[in-house]
Design a protein around this motif. Structure first.
Motif, short mmCIF file in Angstrom:
data_model
loop_
_atom_site.label_atom_id
_atom_site.label_comp_id
_atom_site.label_asym_id
_atom_site.label_seq_id
_atom_site.Cartn_x
_atom_site.Cartn_y
_atom_site.Cartn_z
N SER A 50 0.82 -1.22 0.00
CA SER A 50 0.00 0.00 0.00
C SER A 50 0.85 1.27 0.00
O SER A 50 0.39 2.33 -0.43
CB SER A 50 -0.95 0.01 1.20
N VAL A 95 1.56 3.20 -3.40
CA VAL A 95 0.35 3.88 -3.87
C VAL A 95 0.19 5.19 -3.11
O VAL A 95 -0.07 6.24 -3.71
CB VAL A 95 -0.90 2.98 -3.70
N LYS A 96 0.36 5.15 -1.80
CA LYS A 96 0.26 6.37 -0.98
C LYS A 96 1.27 7.43 -1.43
O LYS A 96 0.98 8.62 -1.44
CB LYS A 96 0.53 6.06 0.50
N ILE A 148 3.29 4.22 -7.71
CA ILE A 148 2.54 3.39 -8.64
C ILE A 148 1.06 3.74 -8.51
O ILE A 148 0.64 4.29 -7.49
CB ILE A 148 2.73 1.87 -8.37
N GLU A 149 0.31 3.44 -9.54
CA GLU A 149 -1.12 3.70 -9.48
C GLU A 149 -1.81 2.54 -8.78
O GLU A 149 -1.50 1.38 -9.04
CB GLU A 149 -1.70 3.86 -10.89
N GLY A 150 -2.73 2.87 -7.94
CA GLY A 150 -3.51 1.85 -7.25
C GLY A 150 -4.73 1.47 -8.06
O GLY A 150 -5.13 2.18 -8.99
N LYS A 151 -5.30 0.35 -7.72
CA LYS A 151 -6.54 -0.08 -8.36
C LYS A 151 -7.64 0.87 -7.89
O LYS A 151 -7.87 1.05 -6.71
CB LYS A 151 -6.85 -1.52 -7.94
N ARG A 152 -8.29 1.46 -8.83
CA ARG A 152 -9.33 2.43 -8.47
C ARG A 152 -10.71 1.79 -8.57
O ARG A 152 -11.00 1.07 -9.51
CB ARG A 152 -9.25 3.64 -9.39
N GLY A 161 2.49 7.73 -4.40
CA GLY A 161 2.35 8.07 -5.81
C GLY A 161 3.40 7.42 -6.70
O GLY A 161 3.61 7.86 -7.83
#
Length: 136
Positions: A116, A119-120, A124-128, A122
């Motif tokens: 996690s 993603v926090k 990598i892109e997280g699953k939205r 920035g």
């Protein structure tokens, strides 16, 4: 030795524990202690001495997202699990299996925590999730 704590439980959770305690002819506190004891896995001192993921460098965090059990340990864990399934584990094997399961769980927890963080940050892109549509 024990430590006394005071917690607030949602009514439905307390009622479930109370019903179960009555059914088991035990007090609610002992039911809750057993439930907590069974729910929280053992964590070795080695893992608690590790730096929190939040203070690691970007590179260190990304490395942790790829964390895997050492191949020799993984092979041995698989072998012992197969032997457990077939009912051929001896007492020494059981102890080794518990140790390897703990190593696996701690690694998995560390990896999950690390996943996690990029993603926090920035990195990598997280699953939205799709936006919720209002109901009219």
């Amino acid at each position: 030795m024990s430590t006394q704590i005071i917690i607030n439980l949602p009514d439905d959770i307390y009622q479930r524990a109370e019903r179960f305690a009555r059914l088991a002819n035990r007090d609610v506190a002992s039911i809750l202690v057993d439930t907590i004891q069974l729910s929280i896995p053992l964590v070795s001192g080695e893992i608690t001495d590790l730096e929190p993921v939040s203070v690691l460098s970007d590179e260190q965090v990304l490395v942790l997202t790829e964390l895997q059990m050492e191949s020799e340990q993984d092979a041995r864990l698989s072998e012992l699990l197969d032997r457990q399934q077939s009912g051929t584990l001896n007492e020494g094997d059981r102890s080794e299996l518990q140790t390897l399961i703990q190593v696996y769980q701690e690694g998995l927890l560390r990896k999950a925590t690390a996943l996690s963080e990029p993603v926090k940050r920035g990195l990598i892109e997280g699953k939205r999730n799709p936006p919720l549509k209002p109901k009219y």
